[in-house]
Each structure stands twice: as structure tokens, then as C-alpha cells.
Design a protein around this motif. Structure first.
Motif, short mmCIF file in Angstrom:
data_model
loop_
_atom_site.label_atom_id
_atom_site.label_comp_id
_atom_site.label_asym_id
_atom_site.label_seq_id
_atom_site.Cartn_x
_atom_site.Cartn_y
_atom_site.Cartn_z
N TRP A 135 0.81 -1.22 0.00
CA TRP A 135 0.00 0.00 0.00
C TRP A 135 0.85 1.27 0.00
O TRP A 135 0.33 2.35 -0.18
N LYS A 136 2.17 1.13 0.20
CA LYS A 136 3.04 2.29 0.19
C LYS A 136 3.76 2.38 -1.15
O LYS A 136 3.81 1.44 -1.93
N GLY A 137 4.36 3.54 -1.41
CA GLY A 137 5.08 3.73 -2.65
C GLY A 137 4.17 4.10 -3.80
O GLY A 137 3.06 4.62 -3.61
N ARG A 138 4.62 3.81 -4.99
CA ARG A 138 3.84 4.13 -6.19
C ARG A 138 2.57 3.28 -6.22
O ARG A 138 2.63 2.06 -6.01
N PRO A 139 1.43 3.89 -6.47
CA PRO A 139 0.17 3.11 -6.50
C PRO A 139 0.22 2.04 -7.58
O PRO A 139 0.71 2.25 -8.69
N LEU A 140 -0.32 0.89 -7.25
CA LEU A 140 -0.37 -0.23 -8.19
C LEU A 140 -1.53 -0.05 -9.15
O LEU A 140 -2.62 0.40 -8.78
N LEU A 141 -1.29 -0.41 -10.40
CA LEU A 141 -2.30 -0.28 -11.45
C LEU A 141 -3.25 -1.47 -11.42
O LEU A 141 -2.93 -2.55 -10.88
N GLN A 189 -2.00 -4.55 -12.91
CA GLN A 189 -1.10 -5.32 -12.06
C GLN A 189 -1.84 -6.01 -10.92
O GLN A 189 -1.48 -7.12 -10.53
N SER A 229 5.27 -8.00 -14.10
CA SER A 229 6.36 -7.08 -13.82
C SER A 229 7.68 -7.84 -13.84
O SER A 229 7.78 -8.95 -13.30
N LYS A 276 10.46 -6.05 -12.78
CA LYS A 276 11.23 -5.40 -11.73
C LYS A 276 11.06 -6.17 -10.43
O LYS A 276 9.95 -6.47 -10.01
N LEU A 323 8.90 -4.42 -7.55
CA LEU A 323 7.46 -4.48 -7.82
C LEU A 323 6.95 -5.90 -7.75
O LEU A 323 5.82 -6.16 -7.30
N ARG A 341 6.18 -6.77 -4.15
CA ARG A 341 4.93 -6.17 -3.68
C ARG A 341 3.73 -6.94 -4.21
O ARG A 341 2.77 -7.21 -3.47
#
Length: 355
Positions: free
Chosen positions: A72-78, A81, A206, A208, A211, A214
Motif C-alpha cells: 500500500w506504500k510507494g507508487r500506486p499499483l495499477l 497489475q 512485472s 522489476k 514491484l 509487492r
């Protein structure tokens, strides 16, 4: 003029840098296989429900994954994804159910080697998208894989049923018990294919590693949610005849499966895939797992035939190599960009991983 020497030095230094990672991968694989044997002993001696056991291991695993990765932290997941990760959770839940039942019915050797049945996805991709000249090579690898599993189903890896056994007088009942047949091997084989499918989905979502970690936390959490109603149904309807039986090492079976069989092996396999370019369905991975299986079979004093197991593993490794390896010419083209641009070479190698 002096270019070949630096290249060889670079290879030696890179191999030296990868040595600690390889040792870490061997240790993690050994701990994971150890957890499998402790789980098998616990399930076979107590008769505990496989679904309940796996669910009890997935609950703390999902909590630890969520606390470690914090999706839930960092860049929001699409949504592109999140949705595949949730669907992958359903596949993961079905994989755990089939694999656990295959472990209880077929034993650890057959269940662990059946995980490499996901290499058949490489044959399927070659038939659908590969060159026609390479299809027969992939089909030959598939035949070798099926032959190895057939020999395993006939008990070649067991001392009582192996044709390479040195014992003259063997009980006929023991022989029939160790010979399962391909019908009983279907469950762990399907689990191996589902395991490869969930890895393919995770890699497609993904590449990466941060990612992917996560999203894996979301996958394990959704797998736990998918498994919850099945576990509750099994708890209500299932038999409770084994409730009075308790093993002194039952806590070890739960802890080892949770920590080593689910959490640690994910991080180490991700590291091996990223740094060592070693995917799960590969002969190198099979060689490490085979060595660990031999050690655990001797430690637990199982019904084990070393010669039969090595023959089945060699046939399986050859089939995996033929079914998942790229063409030699294509490998050379992938290695050339790696010398000039490391990032480009890594992307090409990761994208070409079979399973």
C-alpha cells in the motif's frame, strides 16, 4: 589485442562474486526441502487435513509478506497489475492444494520432482510460437520428461521397487505399495504445471524485482482468502479422527513450512533468477534440488534407491534442457548485447526465461 584477457578476468571475477549467492541458494533450497520432509512426516503420521495445514501456514506467511513489502506504500499499483495478481492468488491456492495432496499420497521424492513438470509450458510455447525446426526438439524433451515421471511412478527411486536394487528377497506387497502408476502422479504433475503458470503470470506482470515482491504479497494474501472457505468447509465436514494424535515436532512442521517453504524460498528464488539467471524449471535448479533430496532421504532413512533416483533425475534434466533451452544461435545473439550493455542483456535473458 589484449581484449580476450580482460574478458576472461571479468568472467572469473563475476563467478567469484556469484559464489556467495550460489551458496545461499543451496542453503535455502536445502531448508525448503527439509521443510517438505518434515511436512510429509507430520501429515503421514497424524492424518491432519492437507488443506487445513496449508491454510494455517499461509495465514502467517501472508501477514509477514504484507508487513515486509507494504504494497500500500510507494507508487500506486495499477489495475493491470492488481487483477492478474489476485487471479494468480487463486492459481496459487489451487497449486498448494494439489501439491499438498500429491505430497501426502506420492511421497516427497515424487512430489518434489513433479514440480518440474512445468517445463511442458516451454514445449507448448514452442509449438504455438516457436520455429517449426525446433518443435521436434521440444517434443523430444517432453517425451524424456514423461518417461522420467513414468519411471518415478513405477518406483525406480525406491529400494523396494527399483530394478537396480541389490536386495534379492523383497516382499511383493511392498513392491505393489511403491508402484503408484501415472494416475496417482497426475495430481502432483498438475501442481507443477500450475506452479510454473503462476511464475509466468508474475513475470509477465512485472520484471522489476521490487514491484514483483509487492505483487507477490498480494498474491499470497489473495491465495489465503481463496483458501479460507475451502479450509473452513474441510474443518466442518472433514474427519477429526487425527485430532487426538500429536507429534512433538508439529510446531517445527508449521514453522519450517511457513518460514522456509513459503517465505525464504521466494526471496532466494527471486534473487537466483535476477542475479544468477537460474529459473526454477532448469537443469541447474534440478541439480541443486536433487542433491538436497539425496541428503534428506538418507537422513530420514526413507525407502530410497540412489541409482534409480539419479537415472530418473538425469532423464528429467535432459528433458527440461531440451524442452526449455533456446537455440544456440539465439543464445549467441543474446550474449552479444550483454557485453556492450548490461541492462539490455539482462532484459533479454529475463524475457526469454521459459517457466
Amino acid at each position: 589485442m589484449m581484449s580476450p584477457r580482460p574478458n576472461s578476468d571479468d568472467r572469473g571475477s563475476s563467478n567469484f562474486r556469484h559464489t556467495p549467492l550460489q551458496i545461499l541458494h543451496i542453503i535455502a533450497s536445502f531448508l525448503r526441502i527439509w521443510s517438505v520432509y518434515s511436512m510429509y512426516r507430520y501429515l503421514s503420521q497424524t492424518g491432519v487435513s492437507v488443506i487445513l495445514f496449508i491454510f494455517c501456514c499461509l495465514v502467517p506467511s501472508s501477514i509477514l509478506f504484507l508487513l515486509l513489502q507494504k504494497p500500500w506504500k510507494g507508487r500506486p499499483l495499477l489495475n493491470t497489475q492488481m487483477v492478474p495478481s489476485v487471479i494468480n492468488g487463486g492459481i496459487t491456492a489451487l497449486y498448494f492444494i494439489l501439491w499438498g495432496k500429491g505430497l501426502k499420497s506420492c511421497g516427497p521424492v515424487r512430489a518434489l520432482l513433479a514440480e518440474y513438470s512445468g517445463a511442458v509450458l516451454g514445449v507448448l510455447s514452442a509449438v504455438l510460437y516457436g520455429r517449426r525446426g525446433h518443435v521436434w526438439k521440444k517434443v523430444g524433451g517432453l517425451i524424456a520428461i514423461l518417461a522420467s515421471f513414468y519411471f518415478l511412478s513405477q518406483g525406480w527411486a525406491t529400494e523396494t521397487s527399483s530394478p537396480f536394487s541389490f536386495k534379492d528377497s523383497l516382499d511383493a506387497e511392498l513392491r505393489t505399495e511403491q508402484v503408484l502408476g501415472m494416475k496417482e502422479m497426475v495430481v502432483p504433475l498438475l501442481a507443477g504445471i500450475l506452479s510454473a503458470l503462476r511464475r509466468v503470470i508474475a513475470r509477465r506482470v512485472s520484471l522489476k524485482i521490487t514491484l514483483k515482491r509487492r505483487l507477490h504479497a498480494i498474491t499470497i494474501t489473495s491465495a489465503t482468502c481463496f483458501l479460507f472457505p475451502v479450509a473452513m468447509w474441510d474443518l466442518i465436514i472433514g474427519s477429526k479422527s487425527s485430532s487426538s494424535v500429536d507429534l512433538p515436532f508439529s510446531a517445527w512442521a508449521f514453522l519450517s513450512t511457513t518460514l522456509f517453504g513459503i517465505i525464504l524460498i521466494f526471496y532466494v528464488d527471486a534473487m537466483a533468477e535476477e542475479r544468477l539467471h537460474m529459473v526454477f524449471s532448469s537443469p541447474r535448479h534440478l541439480m541443486v534440488a536433487g542433491g538436497c533430496i539425496i541428503v534428506m532421504e538418507m537422513v530420514y532413512k526413507m525407502d530410497f534407491s540412489l541409482i534409480g533416483f539419479i537415472i530418473c533425475s538425469l532423464i528429467l534434466g535432459f528433458g527440461i534442457y531440451e524442452a526449455t533451452s533456446l537455440d544456440h544461435g539465439r543464445k549467441d545473439t543474446f550474449q552479444k548485447p550483454d557485453l556492450s550493455n548490461g541492462m539490455l542483456g539482462d532484459e533479454l535473458q529475463v524475457s526469454s526465461l521459459p517457466t
